[in-house]
Design a protein around this motif. Structure first.
Motif, PDB file in Angstrom:
ATOM      1  N   ALA A   1    -110.709 -35.947   9.955  1.00 26.40           N
ATOM      2  CA  ALA A   1    -110.141 -36.687  11.258  1.00 26.40           C
ATOM      3  C   ALA A   1    -108.385 -36.215  10.064  1.00 26.40           C
ATOM      4  O   ALA A   1    -107.263 -36.497  11.270  1.00 26.40           O
ATOM      5  CB  ALA A   1    -110.486 -37.762  11.342  1.00 26.40           C
ATOM      6  N   SER A   2    -108.945 -36.887   8.740  1.00 27.68           N
ATOM      7  CA  SER A   2    -107.333 -36.746   8.677  1.00 27.68           C
ATOM      8  C   SER A   2    -106.669 -35.461   8.216  1.00 27.68           C
ATOM      9  O   SER A   2    -105.342 -35.397   8.667  1.00 27.68           O
ATOM     10  CB  SER A   2    -107.213 -37.011   6.783  1.00 27.68           C
ATOM     11  OG  SER A   2    -108.291 -38.229   6.714  1.00 27.68           O
ATOM     12  N   ALA A   3    -107.048 -34.152   7.867  1.00 30.41           N
ATOM     13  CA  ALA A   3    -106.507 -33.126   8.449  1.00 30.41           C
ATOM     14  C   ALA A   3    -106.190 -33.155  10.128  1.00 30.41           C
ATOM     15  O   ALA A   3    -105.045 -32.345  10.059  1.00 30.41           O
ATOM     16  CB  ALA A   3    -107.290 -31.860   8.546  1.00 30.41           C
ATOM     17  N   ILE A   4    -106.753 -33.661  10.650  1.00 27.57           N
ATOM     18  CA  ILE A   4    -105.689 -33.088  12.439  1.00 27.57           C
ATOM     19  C   ILE A   4    -105.064 -34.254  12.157  1.00 27.57           C
ATOM     20  O   ILE A   4    -103.862 -33.616  13.182  1.00 27.57           O
ATOM     21  CB  ILE A   4    -107.320 -33.455  13.453  1.00 27.57           C
ATOM     22  CG1 ILE A   4    -108.194 -32.552  12.940  1.00 27.57           C
ATOM     23  CG2 ILE A   4    -106.477 -34.342  15.045  1.00 27.57           C
ATOM     24  CD1 ILE A   4    -109.320 -32.973  13.722  1.00 27.57           C
ATOM     25  N   PHE A   5    -104.993 -35.723  11.890  1.00 27.83           N
ATOM     26  CA  PHE A   5    -104.464 -36.579  12.029  1.00 27.83           C
ATOM     27  C   PHE A   5    -102.815 -36.315  11.599  1.00 27.83           C
ATOM     28  O   PHE A   5    -101.637 -35.993  11.804  1.00 27.83           O
ATOM     29  CB  PHE A   5    -104.789 -37.824  11.073  1.00 27.83           C
ATOM     30  CG  PHE A   5    -103.915 -39.193  11.292  1.00 27.83           C
ATOM     31  CD1 PHE A   5    -103.359 -39.502  12.459  1.00 27.83           C
ATOM     32  CD2 PHE A   5    -102.790 -39.711  10.388  1.00 27.83           C
ATOM     33  CE1 PHE A   5    -102.724 -40.716  12.254  1.00 27.83           C
ATOM     34  CE2 PHE A   5    -102.349 -40.146  10.160  1.00 27.83           C
ATOM     35  CZ  PHE A   5    -101.899 -40.876  11.119  1.00 27.83           C
ATOM     36  N   ILE A   6    -103.108 -35.765  10.349  1.00 22.13           N
ATOM     37  CA  ILE A   6    -101.981 -34.401   9.407  1.00 22.13           C
ATOM     38  C   ILE A   6    -100.443 -33.807  10.147  1.00 22.13           C
ATOM     39  O   ILE A   6     -99.646 -33.851  10.471  1.00 22.13           O
ATOM     40  CB  ILE A   6    -101.886 -34.484   8.093  1.00 22.13           C
ATOM     41  CG1 ILE A   6    -102.215 -35.858   7.147  1.00 22.13           C
ATOM     42  CG2 ILE A   6    -101.283 -34.643   6.987  1.00 22.13           C
ATOM     43  CD1 ILE A   6    -102.907 -35.515   6.408  1.00 22.13           C
ATOM     44  N   ALA A   7    -101.830 -32.587  10.777  1.00 21.07           N
ATOM     45  CA  ALA A   7    -101.025 -31.940  11.518  1.00 21.07           C
ATOM     46  C   ALA A   7    -100.616 -32.484  12.826  1.00 21.07           C
ATOM     47  O   ALA A   7     -99.043 -31.433  13.103  1.00 21.07           O
ATOM     48  CB  ALA A   7    -102.669 -30.574  11.728  1.00 21.07           C
ATOM     49  N   LEU A   8    -101.005 -33.329  14.088  1.00 17.95           N
ATOM     50  CA  LEU A   8     -99.816 -33.503  14.736  1.00 17.95           C
ATOM     51  C   LEU A   8     -99.387 -33.861  14.321  1.00 17.95           C
ATOM     52  O   LEU A   8     -98.361 -34.352  15.499  1.00 17.95           O
ATOM     53  CB  LEU A   8    -101.657 -34.270  15.701  1.00 17.95           C
ATOM     54  CG  LEU A   8    -102.498 -33.886  15.874  1.00 17.95           C
ATOM     55  CD1 LEU A   8    -103.899 -34.267  16.619  1.00 17.95           C
ATOM     56  CD2 LEU A   8    -102.377 -32.407  17.145  1.00 17.95           C
ATOM     57  N   PHE A   9     -99.300 -35.054  13.804  1.00 18.02           N
ATOM     58  CA  PHE A   9     -98.083 -35.896  13.299  1.00 18.02           C
ATOM     59  C   PHE A   9     -96.729 -34.846  13.136  1.00 18.02           C
ATOM     60  O   PHE A   9     -95.775 -35.225  12.868  1.00 18.02           O
ATOM     61  CB  PHE A   9     -98.590 -37.017  12.368  1.00 18.02           C
ATOM     62  CG  PHE A   9     -98.391 -38.225  12.826  1.00 18.02           C
ATOM     63  CD1 PHE A   9     -96.949 -38.791  13.337  1.00 18.02           C
ATOM     64  CD2 PHE A   9     -99.849 -38.477  13.074  1.00 18.02           C
ATOM     65  CE1 PHE A   9     -97.687 -40.365  13.414  1.00 18.02           C
ATOM     66  CE2 PHE A   9    -100.290 -39.616  13.692  1.00 18.02           C
ATOM     67  CZ  PHE A   9     -98.492 -40.592  14.096  1.00 18.02           C
ATOM     68  N   MET A  10     -97.243 -33.922  12.201  1.00 22.09           N
ATOM     69  CA  MET A  10     -96.080 -32.908  11.482  1.00 22.09           C
ATOM     70  C   MET A  10     -95.652 -32.395  12.648  1.00 22.09           C
ATOM     71  O   MET A  10     -94.042 -32.095  13.010  1.00 22.09           O
ATOM     72  CB  MET A  10     -96.898 -31.872  10.553  1.00 22.09           C
ATOM     73  CG  MET A  10     -97.303 -32.753   8.891  1.00 22.09           C
ATOM     74  SD  MET A  10     -97.414 -31.896   7.580  1.00 22.09           S
ATOM     75  CE  MET A  10     -96.083 -30.556   7.953  1.00 22.09           C
ATOM     76  N   LEU A  11     -96.669 -31.859  13.834  1.00 21.53           N
ATOM     77  CA  LEU A  11     -96.085 -30.212  14.772  1.00 21.53           C
ATOM     78  C   LEU A  11     -94.934 -31.526  15.439  1.00 21.53           C
ATOM     79  O   LEU A  11     -94.408 -31.662  16.126  1.00 21.53           O
ATOM     80  CB  LEU A  11     -97.292 -30.374  15.405  1.00 21.53           C
ATOM     81  CG  LEU A  11     -98.098 -28.801  14.434  1.00 21.53           C
ATOM     82  CD1 LEU A  11     -99.440 -28.946  15.300  1.00 21.53           C
ATOM     83  CD2 LEU A  11     -97.257 -28.056  14.599  1.00 21.53           C
ATOM     84  N   TRP A  12     -96.005 -33.077  16.262  1.00 17.54           N
ATOM     85  CA  TRP A  12     -95.917 -33.944  17.082  1.00 17.54           C
ATOM     86  C   TRP A  12     -94.222 -34.893  17.108  1.00 17.54           C
ATOM     87  O   TRP A  12     -93.214 -34.199  17.300  1.00 17.54           O
ATOM     88  CB  TRP A  12     -96.238 -34.823  17.851  1.00 17.54           C
ATOM     89  CG  TRP A  12     -96.022 -35.755  18.343  1.00 17.54           C
ATOM     90  CD1 TRP A  12     -95.591 -35.129  20.047  1.00 17.54           C
ATOM     91  CD2 TRP A  12     -96.490 -37.239  19.015  1.00 17.54           C
ATOM     92  NE1 TRP A  12     -95.109 -36.176  20.463  1.00 17.54           N
ATOM     93  CE2 TRP A  12     -95.495 -37.597  20.071  1.00 17.54           C
ATOM     94  CE3 TRP A  12     -97.299 -38.074  17.414  1.00 17.54           C
ATOM     95  CZ2 TRP A  12     -96.031 -38.399  20.398  1.00 17.54           C
ATOM     96  CZ3 TRP A  12     -97.217 -39.120  18.760  1.00 17.54           C
ATOM     97  CH2 TRP A  12     -96.046 -39.616  19.348  1.00 17.54           C
ATOM     98  N   LEU A  13     -93.999 -35.745  15.607  1.00 19.26           N
ATOM     99  CA  LEU A  13     -92.791 -35.844  15.467  1.00 19.26           C
ATOM    100  C   LEU A  13     -92.312 -35.391  13.830  1.00 19.26           C
ATOM    101  O   LEU A  13     -90.997 -35.914  14.209  1.00 19.26           O
ATOM    102  CB  LEU A  13     -93.818 -37.719  14.728  1.00 19.26           C
ATOM    103  CG  LEU A  13     -94.283 -38.624  16.182  1.00 19.26           C
ATOM    104  CD1 LEU A  13     -94.443 -39.318  14.618  1.00 19.26           C
ATOM    105  CD2 LEU A  13     -93.385 -38.845  16.488  1.00 19.26           C
ATOM    106  N   GLY A  14     -92.353 -34.361  13.354  1.00 21.76           N
ATOM    107  CA  GLY A  14     -91.610 -34.157  12.365  1.00 21.76           C
ATOM    108  C   GLY A  14     -91.170 -32.193  12.609  1.00 21.76           C
ATOM    109  O   GLY A  14     -90.541 -31.939  12.237  1.00 21.76           O
TER     110      GLY A  14
END
Length: 174
Positions: free
Chosen positions: A119-132
């Motif tokens: 869940a953390s890997a998905i969360f970090i990846a989605l935030f990096m892709l979407w917001l970052g």
């Protein structure tokens, strides 16, 4: 000249909702304290005595705040914007995915938990892709690296097991 931002909610509304929530919490404390004994026994106060009065104070203070919010002597303050729609959207852009992340750790309803690492890997990846707006290679490297470091730190060094999901069970890390 800048146009005023559209308000999502007024100060008065937030005051009223907060007073109702705190009143509800105080009432629950009073009810449960009374259930377990909120009186004075021969050997002193029963276990719910002090919590009962704390709950009662919360209820009384909430009623006062509720009445003040309804009457708001200064209409300009009561009708002022508590948060603009744009600011609320920004907060929700972080809050909603975080709630989903927490739900995915342990699972919700018929959806099984993924465990904290997946869940953390998905969360970090989605935030990096979407917001970052980062590219995939860096996103994958960072999200996997962070999870590996956390696994080593908690599971190996500190010997603190964290919730694991089916992937960890599949590769024998459970």
């Amino acid at each position: 000249m800048n146009a005023p931002e559209k308000s999502a909610v007024t100060v008065r509304t937030v005051d009223i909702v907060t007073a109702l929530i705190i009143f509800s919490l105080g009432a629950i404390v009073c009810w449960d304290s009374y259930r377990i004994g909120a009186g004075w026994a021969t050997d002193g106060p029963e276990s719910g005595y002090f919590p009962f009065y704390i709950g009662l104070i919360l209820c009384v203070a909430s009623v006062v705040n509720f009445i003040n919010a309804l009457r708001k002597a200064n209409k300009a303050i009561g009708d002022a914007s508590f948060v603009s729609l744009a600011s609320l959207k920004t907060v929700c852009a972080v809050l909603i995915p975080t709630i989903v992340y927490v739900a995915l750790i342990g699972g919700v309803g018929f959806i099984p938990g993924l465990g904290i690492y997946v869940a953390s890997a998905i969360f970090i990846a989605l935030f990096m892709l979407w917001l970052g707006k980062y590219r995939w290679p860096l996103t994958l490297a960072v999200s996997v690296s962070v999870v590996v470091v956390f696994f080593l730190m908690f599971e190996i060094w500190f010997n603190v097991p964290l919730p694991k999901g089916p992937l960890e069970a599949l590769i024998g890390l459970d």
